[in-house]
Write a protein that holds these residues in place. Structure first.
Motif, short mmCIF file in Angstrom:
data_model
loop_
_atom_site.label_atom_id
_atom_site.label_comp_id
_atom_site.label_asym_id
_atom_site.label_seq_id
_atom_site.Cartn_x
_atom_site.Cartn_y
_atom_site.Cartn_z
N VAL A 195 95.09 -20.73 24.66
CA VAL A 195 94.44 -22.12 24.51
C VAL A 195 92.99 -22.61 25.27
O VAL A 195 92.58 -23.05 25.01
N ASP A 198 91.91 -19.31 27.47
CA ASP A 198 89.93 -18.16 26.54
C ASP A 198 88.68 -19.22 27.17
O ASP A 198 87.78 -19.28 27.46
N LEU A 202 85.21 -19.26 29.44
CA LEU A 202 83.66 -19.57 29.29
C LEU A 202 83.65 -20.37 30.12
O LEU A 202 81.92 -20.27 30.49
N GLU A 205 82.05 -18.38 33.29
CA GLU A 205 80.81 -18.08 32.73
C GLU A 205 79.73 -19.06 32.72
O GLU A 205 78.64 -18.23 33.45
N MET A 209 80.94 -19.84 38.47
CA MET A 209 82.38 -20.42 39.44
C MET A 209 83.37 -18.59 38.85
O MET A 209 83.78 -18.73 39.59
N ALA A 210 82.84 -18.20 37.47
CA ALA A 210 83.74 -16.90 38.06
C ALA A 210 83.44 -16.06 38.37
O ALA A 210 82.47 -15.53 39.16
N ASP A 212 84.64 -16.31 40.94
CA ASP A 212 84.51 -17.65 42.82
C ASP A 212 85.39 -18.24 43.03
O ASP A 212 85.41 -18.51 44.38
N GLU A 222 94.15 -12.05 24.76
CA GLU A 222 93.12 -10.52 24.83
C GLU A 222 92.32 -10.89 25.67
O GLU A 222 92.01 -10.44 26.97
N LYS A 226 91.12 -9.37 29.76
CA LYS A 226 89.93 -8.44 30.58
C LYS A 226 89.76 -9.80 31.64
O LYS A 226 89.14 -8.83 32.27
N ILE C 166 95.75 -17.29 15.73
CA ILE C 166 94.49 -16.75 16.74
C ILE C 166 93.60 -15.47 16.52
O ILE C 166 94.49 -14.36 16.38
N PHE C 204 71.82 -20.41 40.47
CA PHE C 204 73.42 -20.57 40.50
C PHE C 204 73.21 -19.69 42.16
O PHE C 204 72.05 -18.87 41.63
N ARG C 206 75.87 -18.07 43.84
CA ARG C 206 76.49 -17.10 44.22
C ARG C 206 76.87 -16.77 42.39
O ARG C 206 77.15 -17.38 41.70
N GLY C 207 77.72 -15.51 42.53
CA GLY C 207 78.85 -14.84 41.62
C GLY C 207 77.88 -13.83 40.92
O GLY C 207 76.62 -12.95 41.57
N ASN C 209 75.75 -14.56 38.36
CA ASN C 209 74.53 -14.57 37.45
C ASN C 209 73.40 -15.36 38.92
O ASN C 209 72.79 -15.61 38.02
N PHE C 288 82.62 -19.16 20.55
CA PHE C 288 83.88 -18.55 21.07
C PHE C 288 84.18 -17.75 21.26
O PHE C 288 85.33 -17.10 20.83
N ASP C 294 94.95 -23.96 15.21
CA ASP C 294 94.51 -26.32 15.26
C ASP C 294 92.90 -26.20 15.33
O ASP C 294 92.79 -26.92 16.16
N ARG C 295 92.21 -25.04 15.44
CA ARG C 295 90.56 -26.11 15.10
C ARG C 295 90.51 -26.80 14.44
O ARG C 295 90.54 -26.80 13.30
#
Ligand SMILES: Nc1ncnc2c1ncn2[C@@H]1O[C@H](COP(=O)(O)OP(=O)(O)OP(=O)(O)O)[C@@H](O)[C@H]1O
Ligand SMILES: Nc1ncnc2c1ncn2[C@@H]1O[C@H](COP(=O)(O)OP(=O)(O)OP(=O)(O)O)[C@@H](O)[C@H]1O
Ligand SMILES: [Mg+2]
Ligand SMILES: [Mg+2]
Lengths: 289, 252, 374, 374, 252
Positions: A195, A198, A202, A205, A209-210, A212, A222, A226, C166, C204, C206-207, C209, C288, C294-295
């Motif tokens: 919860v 996920d 995002l 991303e 900082m993903a 990093d 899932e 990934k 979910i 950005f 670093r990373g 992107n 997402f 639960d949304r």
């Protein structure tokens, strides 16, 4: 033949992690030829859960499988059920010691504080000093214990590091972004399940900082798998919910049919899942893992 | 309108009432409390559907599904409990249900400027100086609101104007104003149905008088055919009133 | 009629003077404007160097506010029409699950899943409205029932169909779909890349992107919010129908007598609220890539709070879409700002409650002046 | 005056006949009675052998219903007085945490902790009421603000003081306390022991309690529920103050003009609602020995639903405490019964919504007949 | 009452009004819409507090904090917008604010039986036959409700009874009834303040007449000192009415 078991959890209706549990009892029930029902307090209110255990006991099943989310609240209903002749196995939260005290046969699961503590030690070993714990359901004591354990493992104060993020993905994402923007020196992130993991993925991303920032999480799903695969998440703590649900049913059935019982508690976790050997996990994440 | 009946659950509010209005006349509907006057005109204006009976308008039978139909047919009503919305501005109230539209880029928008101008103008004609067209109706006095409601009905060219006890809450001057307005409207060829308890108000402007009692008509009389006293008696149900009249000196 | 005119002129002698400036200031949105100013001043002072006002930070609270705005517009029009809808939050969850089930479990093309969901949800909105109209029950009760019913199905359906609460994988299904980007995409990406290259916004460091601008476009969520606000505002203040909305909420009986089709107006507003909730849900699912049972929890309250902060009257007949949008902005900025400012996060609720009370009291005062209500 | 008498007699000619039996049946509680009968019939038919009607099963749904009853009595009187309180659930959580903090963290004697909590919570109820009265705002908004404020503190305080969101150990603290058993104890234990010995109810088979009856007494929770219902019923129907409650909710202005101290009545009812919520919380804390930040979530809706199922009018001025108690019973029996009947638990909400709608429509019909309302 | 002033925000509703009532007389308060009549009597009955000015009762200055104080002092009021609660039963309404109590085991309970009996009895006296004391007020007609309100005030032994436009919504017979009641009450030695727009109703029962205009008194006259026409003129503000009267035949 045709024994009846009831599994009582502490999770609100919508907590997706418990799907695996439901799948686990369904499969075990099918394989063993027994009937297993799943019950939970709709809002996650533990006092309501106590009533559900009472009620499960009243309906006279052969056994009850339940979590021990709060010892104080649940001890009486559970020991009453035990005393009225129903065999109980504690799963998921709790500890072997507490299980013995309420008179349960055994404990299958992952002590939450210990799991958090182990994760904290691991992070400390990896050189982390500060962290953010994303708590998507702050009312649940077990989740707070995970954060607390992690902080203690790291050897730092929990303090403001635990973020009350709410359960809405957009809110989680944006609150994590806000926190990281205000505290850019944060070393590590700990999420407490799919919860919160996920949307956090995002968020990372989006702010770049993903990969990093040091990112660990409880439980698998899932997206988490990934993330582990792509290296964004360093590790996921797998407490093997499938086993937590499947094993008690099997154990109870065998106990009732043949009188056999394992001599020890079973710690289904914490196991750290990392980028190595992910294929099986990937295939069944969210369903059997 | 012929033999209109209207039942509310176990209450029979109208037990067969026939009634007609001609253009340019003022037909007064009189009756005691609960006689069914309001119910009758609500049926006429499409708020209620009659349980039995038929409505003819310009010779053709009509079936009003809701007040819009009646308004479209030219029957405007000022209800006893005012048809004004206190929180809305005077100009929005004035045009409520008949909003002027203006096409902008193919979209039909409200023509607010026009509405405001017309409202100010019409209100001035009726003798009410508004602070501005955006003033909320809630800030007007009862008499002023009544006047807005009448002005609205007249402005939208009603062929029949129904007024349900427009004067009961009004002071002397406001009453004169309303009666004068009725007079003016009638002279423009509109049929007016005027409902009242007050025999004097009715006699001041009415051409014909119908008395309703317990959901039935007691008959219709022309102006001059009937004296105020007779009318009074009819409304009150006759002889028993004598004793009271005596002690109160016939001033009621 | 000279006398009457004169009498009104005379009556002014009994009214004390109100200054012209004060009059000019008093509009339904005033509370929202004052609140917005106060909130921004506060955070500019106390959280300026927290990153709240760099490009990323601005995008952050804008997105959150846009979310609130989308549901607030629907709730606002419905509230002005004299009803309210407690099932908004459950509707968000339900719509999301429907899309996921249609597109992932049943494998329908995503555009079909989205359109079907819109039709179903708007139909449920109409049902809500129809029940309220037919039974004459307060909408509080009717929509409370639907709060439970829809949430129940939202939890039940995915469990029966997918054995999960979910459902993920919507992103993959939406790949290449023509309708999905309208809810989940971004616009003006070129502009932002240019701004980034020109050094006007940060990139950005670093990373994966690195070199790209930190903000790479305006999410469609914000575009939807703006479109809905403009639509709602024009509908309410510039059209015939808007007049009917005010009338229906101000006094349904009086409006009905004047020929306003009150039932139609109310049912349409319930449908519009459901539409807004569905827009919210679709944007969220597309962003997402997953839908969960639960949304949308408690979103109905958040919508009502935004609308009320924005100056609308809970009992109907009064309010403004712009006010509601400002209310949503205040709500969003406060929520995110507290995180930027590093306030203990569980205190967020306390602040929310206090701001709600303060805003409503201010708005009541303004409204009394405007309408001369007693 | 002979004429007037005659006229009224005559007017009866215009009223169609209503049968005497029908008249005798029509009371505010009728909806509740019918509902209760229907619910019990249903479960007796479909869940009889599930253990729902053995001693343990009965105790189970009785306790759950008693919980609902305690908050429903408060909500009912408040609703009849024309207001409602959305902060009940948060108040339950808040009161629980206060007791735990006072007794465990601060080490106060439990009786002092309980009394202090009662004083504080009732004072907050009074504050709620005072704000509603003073500002003239709808209670929906004011108590919604308190829903957030109290919940915020409920999460914040234990974290600051104990670094947890759940505080245990109240049972140990309550050992030997004189006040604690009044909330957490049981009565009639002798009777049940006797029943158990006589074989009339089942006994435990093993463990420390072997041989004792499975149900060993009536929890004080149930006693409190009964006491509060009787108190509320007598207050409402048999006293002067009860008349004022109806008057305040029916038409506050008219009541005020007739000399009813409306403000006092409303504030007292807010305080009584807070009192009931606190009773709920104290019973819960004493029974379970711990307080958590999650306690009482959504209870405000459950209270309102029970009251509305019991026939009260959401807008005030009409209702009955007995009806509310029956509503709570229906709610409790359905909630627990569905589990017994083995219905998929996520469908519980769907049932709840449907029952709510059905009950309200039935009640509206009954009320219209009683009051001749149009 | 001396020099009562009352301001509502920017509105000056009463700009210094003096007024008195003696036991056994009926003092009529007349005035146009918005003249301040209702505001004035609300001040008298404790609903509003005067911005300035003093109230004397039986020679002593009074300070009414709320309507209870006024009621306790013996001032009963029947307000223009009825002080009845539609959803409540007639007997509960009748005793609202003055509930009879009876001690049972030391607890003061409502004496419902007594209340019901008294209500039925008093209603019968006023000529209203209730289905039962539990009948909801909402099922009564406007006139019947008005009568309940008056009966209530009289029953509770008011020394001063204030009636705010009790007749404006009533039919002829109901009006006669109300006027007869006023007459009866007055003869019992109660001071009655009767508010109306209707000069005829006022003249029928009034002993003295005070006209209010724009928040000020225009003077008080005794019965017989003033003709209906003069009174009418005073209320309407005098000369300008002439032209209207002409066209309407002096029947207003
Ligand atoms: N919606 C309704 N439901 C039930 N009964 C109604 C309804 N509307 C009116 N009635 C009843 O019908 C009868 C006629 O009422 P109506 O309002 O038409 O009288 P009226 O002549 O207008 O009286 P007034 O002079 O007081 O305005 C009354 O007995 C009233 O109680
Ligand atoms: N609560 C209030 N707030 C502001 N203004 C008020 C209030 N109550 C009355 N007024 C104003 O005071 C003035 C006098 O009103 P009031 O109701 O006393 O008149 P009235 O003589 O009773 O008229 P009517 O004959 O229509 O009943 C009016 O201009 C009214 O708008
Ligand atoms: Mg009428
Ligand atoms: Mg008045």
């Amino acid at each position: 033949e045709g024994e009846k078991y009831i599994l009582v959890s502490h999770a609100p209706d919508s907590d997706s992690w418990w799907n695996t549990i439901k799948n686990g009892i369904a499969l075990a029930g099918e394989q063993m030829g027994v009937e297993v029902e799943y019950r939970n307090p709709p809002t996650g209110d533990l006092a309501d859960m106590a009533r559900i255990i009472d009620q499960a006991a009243a309906s006279g099943p052969n056994g009850i499988i339940t979590t021990l989310a709060d010892y104080d609240v649940l001890k009486e209903p559970i020991s009453k059920a035990v005393d009225s002749g129903i065999d109980v196995i504690i799963m998921n939260t709790g500890s072997g010691e507490q299980a013995r005290e309420v008179g349960a046969l055994m404990y299958v699961g992952q002590p939450e504080y210990d799991a958090g503590y182990a994760a904290g030690l691991r992070a400390k070993g990896d050189g982390m000093g500060s962290f953010l714990c994303v708590n998507h359901s702050i009312q649940q004591p077990t989740l707070v214990e995970r954060c607390q354990g992690f902080a203690d493992g790291l050897g730092v104060e929990l303090g403001n590091s635990m973020l009350d993020s709410g359960a809405d993905p957009a809110e989680i994402k944006n609150r994590v972004l806000a926190y990281l923007s205000a505290n850019p020196e944060t070393d590590a992130i700990l999420t407490l399940g799919p919860v919160s993991a996920d949307p956090t993925l995002l968020a990372l991303e989006e702010n770049g900082m993903a990969g990093d920032i040091y990112f660990g999480t409880f439980d698998l799903g899932e997206e988490i798998v990934k993330g582990i695969k792509s290296g964004v998440i360093q590790w996921g703590i797998d407490q093997q919910p499938f086993l937590q649900a499947y094993l008690p049913v099997v154990i109870l059935t065998n106990y009732h049919r043949y009188g056999v019982l394992p001599g020890n508690n079973i710690n289904s976790g914490p196991g750290f899942v990392t980028a190595d050997g992910l294929e099986k996990i990937e295939e069944f994440a969210g369903e059997y893992r | 309108m012929k033999n209109i009946e209207k039942h509310f659950g176990s209450v029979i509010a109208l037990a067969g009432v026939s009634f007609d209005v001609k253009p340019g006349e003022c037909h007064c509907l009189l009756g005691d409390n609960g006689a069914g006057k309001s119910t009758f005109i609500k049926t006429m204006s499409g708020v209620h559907k009659p349980t039995a009976g038929e409505i003819y308008f310009a010779g053709r039978p009509m079936h009003f599904e809701d007040p819009r139909d009646a308004i479209a047919a030219g029957i405007a009503t000022v209800h006893q409990h005012l048809a004004m919305i206190p929180l809305m501005s005077v100009s929005r109230n004035f045009f409520m249900g008949n909003e002027p539209v203006r096409k902008v880029a193919g979209i039909r928008l409200l023509d607010k400027r026009y509405a405001d101008e017309v409202t100010m103008e019409e209100m001035r004609k009726m003798g009410i100086n508004l602070r501005g067209p955006d003033q909320a109706v809630g800030t007007l006095s009862g008499g002023e609101r009544q006047t807005v409601a009448i002005a609205r009905a007249v402005y939208f060219g009603a062929k029949i104007l129904i007024l349900d006890e427009p004067t009961s809450a009004l002071g002397v001057r406001q009453t004169s104003n309303v009666l004068a307005t009725i007079d003016r409207v009638r002279k423009q060829g509109v049929g007016v149905v005027f409902i009242s308890h007050n025999v004097r108000h009715a006699l001041a402007v009415g051409d014909r008088f119908t008395v309703l009692n317990r959901g039935k008509t007691l008959g219709t009389a022309k102006r001059g055919e009937i004296s105020p006293e007779e009318l009074q008696d009819l409304m009150a149900g006759g002889q028993e009133l004598a004793e009271l009249e005596g002690s109160l000196g016939g001033t009621v | 009629m000279a006398n009457a005119t004169q009498s009104t002129a005379k009556s002014d002698e009994r009214v004390k003077e109100i200054s012209a400036i004060r009059k000019a200031l008093i509009r339904p949105e005033l509370g929202g404007i004052v609140g917005t100013a106060a909130v921004f001043t506060f955070f500019l002072l106390f959280a300026f160097d927290s990153g709240m006002f760099n490009s990323q930070g601005i995008m952050n609270w804008s997105v959150v506010s846009a979310q609130f705005m989308i549901i607030a517009v629907g709730a606002c029009l419905l509230m002005i029409a004299g009803e309210f809808d407690l099932s908004v939050g459950s509707m968000i969850g339900f719509a999301g699950i429907l899309i996921a089930i249609f597109s992932v479990s049943y494998g329908w093309p995503v555009w079909l899943a989205i359109l079907t969901t819109f039709v179903l949800c708007v139909a449920i909105g109409a049902l809500n409205g129809w029940i309220v109209i037919r039974t004459g029950l307060p909408s509080f009760i009717v929509t409370l029932a639907f709060l439970f019913i829809l949430r129940g199905f939202t939890i039940f359906l995915p469990q029966v169909i997918e054995r999960k609460t979910i459902i993920g994988g919507v992103s993959d299904a939406a790949e290449g779909d023509w309708l999905a980007p309208i809810f989940g995409g971004k616009v003006l990406q070129g502009l932002f890349t240019w701004l980034g290259d020109a050094g006007m916004i940060a990139t950005f460091e670093r990373g994966a992107n690195a070199g790209k601008p930190v903000v790479d476009g305006i999410p469609m969520l914000i575009v939807w919010a703006i479109v809905l606000i403009i639509f709602g505002h024009v509908l309410l203040t510039k059209t015939k129908f808007g007049n009917w909305i005010f009338a229906a909420g101000g006094d349904a009986e009086a409006a009905r007598n004047s020929g306003v089709p009150v039932n139609r107006v109310k049912i349409l507003m319930f449908m519009f609220t459901a539409f807004c909730a569905t827009v919210f849900a679709v944007c969220q699912v597309m962003e997402f890539g997953s839908a969960g049972a639960d949304r949308g929890l408690l979103k109905e309250f958040e919508a009502i709070i935004a609308v009320v902060i924005g100056g609308a009257l809970l009992t109907g007949g009064y309010g403004s879409v712009l006010g509601a949008a400002l209310g949503a902005l205040i709500f969003g900025v406060v929520q995110q700002g507290l995180f930027f400012a590093g306030v203990e996060s569980s205190l967020f609720r306390v602040f929310l409650g206090v701001i709600l009370l303060g805003a409503v009291i201010l708005n009541t005062y303004i409204r009394r002046i405007i309408t001369g209500e007693r």
